[in-house]
Design an enzyme around this catalytic site. Structure first.
Site, mmCIF file in Angstrom:
data_model
loop_
_atom_site.group_PDB
_atom_site.id
_atom_site.type_symbol
_atom_site.label_atom_id
_atom_site.label_comp_id
_atom_site.label_asym_id
_atom_site.label_seq_id
_atom_site.Cartn_x
_atom_site.Cartn_y
_atom_site.Cartn_z
ATOM 1 N N ARG A 168 -32.606 -6.131 -30.995
ATOM 2 C CA ARG A 168 -31.538 -6.686 -31.845
ATOM 3 C C ARG A 168 -32.032 -7.075 -33.254
ATOM 4 O O ARG A 168 -31.546 -8.053 -33.843
ATOM 5 C CB ARG A 168 -30.903 -7.925 -31.196
ATOM 6 C CG ARG A 168 -30.210 -7.676 -29.885
ATOM 7 C CD ARG A 168 -28.973 -6.800 -30.059
ATOM 8 N NE ARG A 168 -28.176 -6.836 -28.854
ATOM 9 C CZ ARG A 168 -28.408 -6.095 -27.779
ATOM 10 N NH1 ARG A 168 -29.387 -5.212 -27.777
ATOM 11 N NH2 ARG A 168 -27.633 -6.201 -26.717
ATOM 12 N N SER A 239 -22.696 -11.373 -26.525
ATOM 13 C CA SER A 239 -23.779 -12.269 -26.097
ATOM 14 C C SER A 239 -24.081 -13.237 -27.233
ATOM 15 O O SER A 239 -24.394 -12.801 -28.342
ATOM 16 C CB SER A 239 -25.049 -11.476 -25.803
ATOM 17 O OG SER A 239 -24.819 -10.526 -24.799
ATOM 18 N N GLU A 338 -28.225 -15.123 -30.698
ATOM 19 C CA GLU A 338 -28.236 -13.753 -31.216
ATOM 20 C C GLU A 338 -27.232 -13.642 -32.357
ATOM 21 O O GLU A 338 -27.401 -12.850 -33.287
ATOM 22 C CB GLU A 338 -27.840 -12.794 -30.082
ATOM 23 C CG GLU A 338 -28.195 -11.348 -30.342
ATOM 24 C CD GLU A 338 -27.073 -10.405 -30.008
ATOM 25 O OE1 GLU A 338 -26.864 -9.474 -30.814
ATOM 26 O OE2 GLU A 338 -26.417 -10.566 -28.976
HETATM 27 N N1 EPU Z 1 -32.282 -5.794 -17.228
HETATM 28 C C1 EPU Z 1 -33.185 -4.780 -17.203
HETATM 29 N N2 EPU Z 1 -32.959 -3.704 -16.418
HETATM 30 C C2 EPU Z 1 -31.851 -3.605 -15.653
HETATM 31 C C3 EPU Z 1 -30.904 -4.642 -15.658
HETATM 32 C C4 EPU Z 1 -31.155 -5.741 -16.476
HETATM 33 O O1 EPU Z 1 -34.187 -4.810 -17.885
HETATM 34 O O2 EPU Z 1 -31.713 -2.596 -14.949
HETATM 35 C C5 EPU Z 1 -32.558 -6.959 -18.066
HETATM 36 C C6 EPU Z 1 -31.820 -6.916 -19.384
HETATM 37 O O3 EPU Z 1 -32.532 -6.216 -20.392
HETATM 38 C C7 EPU Z 1 -31.684 -8.365 -19.718
HETATM 39 C C8 EPU Z 1 -31.491 -8.985 -18.363
HETATM 40 O O4 EPU Z 1 -32.066 -8.107 -17.438
HETATM 41 O O5 EPU Z 1 -32.887 -8.860 -20.268
HETATM 42 C C9 EPU Z 1 -30.048 -9.286 -18.043
HETATM 43 O O6 EPU Z 1 -29.294 -8.096 -18.026
HETATM 44 P P1 EPU Z 1 -27.722 -8.032 -17.834
HETATM 45 O O7 EPU Z 1 -27.344 -6.668 -17.427
HETATM 46 O O8 EPU Z 1 -27.285 -9.204 -17.007
HETATM 47 O O9 EPU Z 1 -27.171 -8.131 -19.302
HETATM 48 P P2 EPU Z 1 -26.972 -9.361 -20.245
HETATM 49 O O10 EPU Z 1 -28.216 -10.094 -20.456
HETATM 50 O O11 EPU Z 1 -25.765 -10.071 -19.818
HETATM 51 C C10 EPU Z 1 -27.376 -7.606 -22.186
HETATM 52 C C11 EPU Z 1 -26.945 -7.494 -23.612
HETATM 53 C C12 EPU Z 1 -25.490 -7.056 -23.695
HETATM 54 C C13 EPU Z 1 -25.352 -5.716 -23.000
HETATM 55 C C14 EPU Z 1 -25.809 -5.871 -21.543
HETATM 56 C C15 EPU Z 1 -25.801 -4.558 -20.779
HETATM 57 C C16 EPU Z 1 -28.249 -9.098 -24.869
HETATM 58 C C17 EPU Z 1 -28.252 -10.403 -25.584
HETATM 59 N N3 EPU Z 1 -27.115 -8.765 -24.280
HETATM 60 O O12 EPU Z 1 -26.551 -8.610 -21.615
HETATM 61 O O13 EPU Z 1 -25.156 -6.900 -25.047
HETATM 62 O O14 EPU Z 1 -24.009 -5.266 -23.023
HETATM 63 O O15 EPU Z 1 -27.186 -6.361 -21.540
HETATM 64 O O16 EPU Z 1 -26.836 -3.748 -21.229
HETATM 65 O O17 EPU Z 1 -29.260 -8.404 -24.851
HETATM 66 C C18 EPU Z 1 -24.350 -8.154 -26.902
HETATM 67 O O18 EPU Z 1 -25.443 -7.993 -27.420
HETATM 68 O O19 EPU Z 1 -23.422 -8.802 -27.470
HETATM 69 C C19 EPU Z 1 -24.105 -7.641 -25.561
HETATM 70 C C20 EPU Z 1 -22.979 -7.874 -24.901
#
Ligand code: EPU
Length: 345
Positions: A168, A239, A338
């Protein structure tokens, strides 16, 4: 075409739906407009500080904006060019809605942007903040970013590696270059050959054995719709906090506080792990809680919302600060927002 408006309602400029006024809004539809806007250094169209925004989906206005907001409406239809038999380049204007580009790319059966479907915001901002979702970041696809240098008043371009991308972030968000460049268009490298990226979460089990980009796009949008609030109904900026990477010592410490098998984690390379910030916020009891007009989204506590529709910026900042200190007190980890705050200075 350049349009200058005074005393503009901020609600049309931020997906949080925060009220307020921008002293001046300058929109432009062509990259050549920047030549005239910046031809003679500081010009009469500038009043107060100048900030360039995109779709307003990752910002928080701290009160009224007593200055000039610049906004790109360069949104000509994307231009597709064959680079080789299996590679297609697409150039899209910075003011195009990122998801419209994803839709167009997927409808042509081209691979690259399908996992980024459904993200709000414009193409230019996507390249500035390196948007990412479901295991793909836009930096992975960028061939070049076409730019206007406001200091030299010239057009230039950078490759992905010159943009200094990270999670990001890019050189456009960091000092000393922050504010110097304006993205005019972005060129992405797409593939005709299937390159499905399905290793993130449950994506693989949701699609067929040989999915088309359209099918992945549909599933990604369905997953997002299920978890994330629609900003048109409930104001938000996606996020609100970044995810964190920690060393093993911090991870072990957290494991000792709860049932170790309870702590979600993913390898982050170099012996480090990613622990979802959403999980830590939830463990601190914030899920669904509200303070003033702001609230933590029940289905995804990484997202703060304008719950009443009348939240003020200070409701959101208070909630942010309370969450940061509570996560710090419980886990010893300092989480960071963020969302970018836009203030007058
Ligand atoms: N993760 C992995 N591998 C996976 C699944 C999750 O590495 O297979 C990691 C993710 O990288 C993250 C954590 O586990 O560090 C949580 O993942 P989750 O899928 O719960 O997503 P999140 O943290 O709720 C992030 C992004 C979202 C994006 C989703 C789906 C940020 C701040 N947010 O959210 O982006 O849509 O992953 O990829 O990184 C945004 O930036 O506004 C946003 C909505």
């Amino acid at each position: 075409m350049i349009k200058i408006e005074d005393n503009v309602d901020l609600r049309s400029l931020n997906t949080f739906g925060l009220q307020g006024t921008a002293q001046r809004l300058v929109t432009y539809t062509d990259q050549k407009d920047l030549d005239s806007l910046f031809a003679h250094g500081k010009s009469e169209w500038q009043t107060g500080p100048v900030t360039h925004i995109g779709g307003g989906s990752n910002i928080l206005f701290i009160g009224d904006y007593d200055g000039t907001i610049l906004k790109s409406e360069i949104s000509h239809p994307p231009v597709f060019t064959e680079e080789s038999e299996n590679t297609v380049l697409v150039t899209a204007g910075a003011g195009m809605t990122m998801d419209d580009l994803c839709a167009e790319v997927a409808s042509r059966g081209l691979w690259g942007t399908e996992n980024l479907s459904g993200i709000p915001g414009q193409v230019g901002a996507a390249a500035v903040q390196n948007i990412g979702a479901y295991g793909v970041e836009i930096a992975d696809l960028i061939e070049r970013v076409n730019l206007f240098d406001t200091k030299k008043a010239t057009h230039t371009e950078m490759t992905a590696s010159e943009c200094g991308y990270g999670y990001r972030t890019s050189i456009f968000k960091r000092q000393p270059l922050k504010g110097q460049y304006i993205v005019t268009s972005v060129t992405l490298r797409l593939s005709r050959l299937p390159v499905p990226r399905l290793s993130y979460g449950h994506l693989a089990v949701r699609v067929s054995a040989f999915p088309a980009p359209q099918e992945i796009r549909r599933e990604v949008i369905a997953m997002r719709d299920n978890k994330l609030p629609d900003w048109r109904k409930t104001g938000n900026a996606g996020s609100y906090f970044k995810n964190v990477e920690t060393d093993m010592a911090a991870y072990d410490r957290i494991c000792s506080m709860v049932q170790p098998e309870e702590v979600p984690h993913y390898p982050a390379g170099d012996g480090r792990v990613k622990i979802p910030t959403a999980w830590m916020i939830e463990k601190c009891g914030w899920k669904g809680r509200s303070e003033g007009g702001a609230a933590v989204w029940q289905k995804q506590p990484l997202v703060l919302v304008n719950a009443t529709g009348n939240a003020s910026w200070s409701d959101i900042v208070k909630l942010e600060e309370n969450i940061i200190s509570s996560v710090h007190n419980k886990f010893g980890i300092t989480i960071e927002p963020e969302v970018e705050k836009i203030r007058n200075i």
